[in-house]
Write an enzyme that holds these catalytic residues in place. Structure first.
Site, short mmCIF file in Angstrom:
data_model
loop_
_atom_site.label_atom_id
_atom_site.label_comp_id
_atom_site.label_asym_id
_atom_site.label_seq_id
_atom_site.Cartn_x
_atom_site.Cartn_y
_atom_site.Cartn_z
N ARG A 131 0.86 -1.32 -0.05
CA ARG A 131 -0.23 0.00 -0.04
C ARG A 131 0.72 1.27 -0.11
O ARG A 131 0.29 2.27 -0.65
CB ARG A 131 -0.87 0.03 1.13
CG ARG A 131 -1.85 -1.23 1.14
CD ARG A 131 -3.01 -1.27 2.11
NE ARG A 131 -3.66 -0.07 2.33
CZ ARG A 131 -4.50 0.11 3.26
NH1 ARG A 131 -4.72 -0.89 4.27
NH2 ARG A 131 -5.16 1.21 3.47
N TYR A 145 -8.76 14.06 -7.93
CA TYR A 145 -8.98 15.37 -7.48
C TYR A 145 -8.59 15.47 -6.09
O TYR A 145 -8.39 14.74 -5.24
CB TYR A 145 -10.74 15.42 -7.25
CG TYR A 145 -11.30 14.26 -6.61
CD1 TYR A 145 -11.75 12.87 -7.25
CD2 TYR A 145 -11.93 14.30 -5.39
CE1 TYR A 145 -12.35 11.93 -6.58
CE2 TYR A 145 -12.41 13.23 -4.54
CZ TYR A 145 -12.73 12.12 -5.32
OH TYR A 145 -13.54 11.23 -4.69
N PRO A 146 -8.43 16.84 -5.56
CA PRO A 146 -7.86 17.13 -4.48
C PRO A 146 -8.98 17.34 -3.63
O PRO A 146 -10.19 17.82 -4.04
CB PRO A 146 -7.14 18.34 -4.70
CG PRO A 146 -7.68 18.95 -5.87
CD PRO A 146 -8.42 17.94 -6.45
N LYS A 149 -10.75 18.32 4.50
CA LYS A 149 -11.99 18.19 5.61
C LYS A 149 -12.24 19.30 6.14
O LYS A 149 -11.46 20.38 6.25
CB LYS A 149 -11.16 17.25 6.34
CG LYS A 149 -11.05 15.94 5.88
CD LYS A 149 -12.58 15.06 5.86
CE LYS A 149 -12.27 13.62 5.20
NZ LYS A 149 -12.06 12.46 6.11
N GLN A 185 -8.11 2.93 -4.85
CA GLN A 185 -8.10 4.35 -4.32
C GLN A 185 -6.31 4.46 -3.89
O GLN A 185 -5.96 3.42 -3.12
CB GLN A 185 -8.93 4.73 -3.04
CG GLN A 185 -8.64 4.05 -1.87
CD GLN A 185 -8.85 5.11 -0.70
OE1 GLN A 185 -9.48 6.24 -0.72
NE2 GLN A 185 -8.35 4.58 0.63
#
Ligand code: 76R
Length: 250
Positions: A131, A145-146, A149, A185
């Protein structure tokens, strides 16, 4: 003391990542004689081939070229490398190619592969290794895409107790896991490195999976309350033949 509750989650970093998007200056490119275009194309393909040659080396990194849809860009190159200094060289390497005079900057992003340990580290070292130091997945489509939060008055991710964030990330992982077969992802952290807090890069064999996954995730509190998004870029892997067809129309 409330200190443990507000602690930042521990993160582990792997490969450093550059997303480099360019637009082709079509009118100027097309006005070049064909022989010059062929020569510049050959040089570009040589450069991209060299970038990809690290794939055989353990923890050497990975690079892929993509054609990009919409007017936001025409071409993208994604590089993973163990040392951030290598990304500076790769960026300069593309600028030094003659064709760079015909490539307009469109977008770029600097970040590092990040595992946040909300669930604790995997007990299997080979899982962590895979990973942190992955090859760029061999899927036909890429979505980048950036995101941030949210730090709003009402919803502020960074003010939440760690236990709530952990709970929400569990829910996030549950939604995401339904798509584990269709979508890979790769989350890269960019706090202190670029304009957003994370880069999200998704890989799938068909873009419909991006739409389904991202839409479903919008209803999950980790996204519905706390996520803010930058521009989306969708690419399709570009082999040397694809790039030749794009640039020379054959
Ligand atoms: O299973 C695990 O160990 C990983 C669980 C997991 C984490 C920690 C996970 C799973 N993600 C994690 C972290 Mn994710 N992810 C996104 C987006 O569009 C949106 O609404 C958000 C963009 C998508 C589409 C997505 C997909 N993820 C993160 C983080 C870091 C948060 C932090 O540290 O605070 C972000 C910003 C983020 C964003 N996520 C998954 C997915 C998918 C498909 C999975 C499941 C993977 C799998 O099970 O194979």
């Amino acid at each position: 003391m409330a200190a443990p509750e507000v602690e930042a989650p521990e993160t582990i970093e792997g490969y450093w990542v550059l997303h480099d998007f360019r637009r082709i200056d079509w009118p100027r490119w097309r006005s070049l004689p064909e022989a010059a275009r062929s020569r510049l194309l050959e040089e570009l393909l040589g450069f991209l081939g060299e970038c990809a040659s690290v794939e055989g080396v353990e923890r050497g990194g990975s690079s892929r070229a993509y054609r990009v849809i919409t007017q936001k860009a025409d071409l993208a190159v994604i590089h993973f490398r163990p040392d951030p200094a290598q990304l500076f060289d790769l960026q300069a390497g593309l600028w030094r190619c003659g064709i760079a005079d015909f490539l307009l900057p469109a977008y770029s992003y600097f970040s590092v592969i990040e595992l946040s340990l909300y669930r604790g580290p995997s007990s299997r070292p080979e899982v962590m290794e895979r990973r942190l130091y992955p090859r760029i997945p061999d899927r036909r489509y890429m979505c980048f895409y950036p995101m941030n939060k949210r730090r709003g008055e009402r919803y502020n991710w960074y003010d939440l107790p760690a236990s709530e964030r952990r709970e929400m990330m569990k829910g996030h992982g549950r939604v995401g896991h339904k798509y584990a077969e269709q979508v890979t992802q790769i989350i890269t952290g960019s706090q202190g490195l670029d304009d957003w807090e994370w880069g999200v890069t998704l890989f799938a064999d068909h873009p419909i999976h991006f739409k389904k996954l991202v839409y479903e995730m919008r209803f999950d509190p980790a996204s519905s309350r706390y996520a803010e998004f930058g521009p989306f870029y969708i690419g399709m892997t570009a082999s040397p033949q694809d790039i030749t067809a794009l640039l020379l129309g054959s």
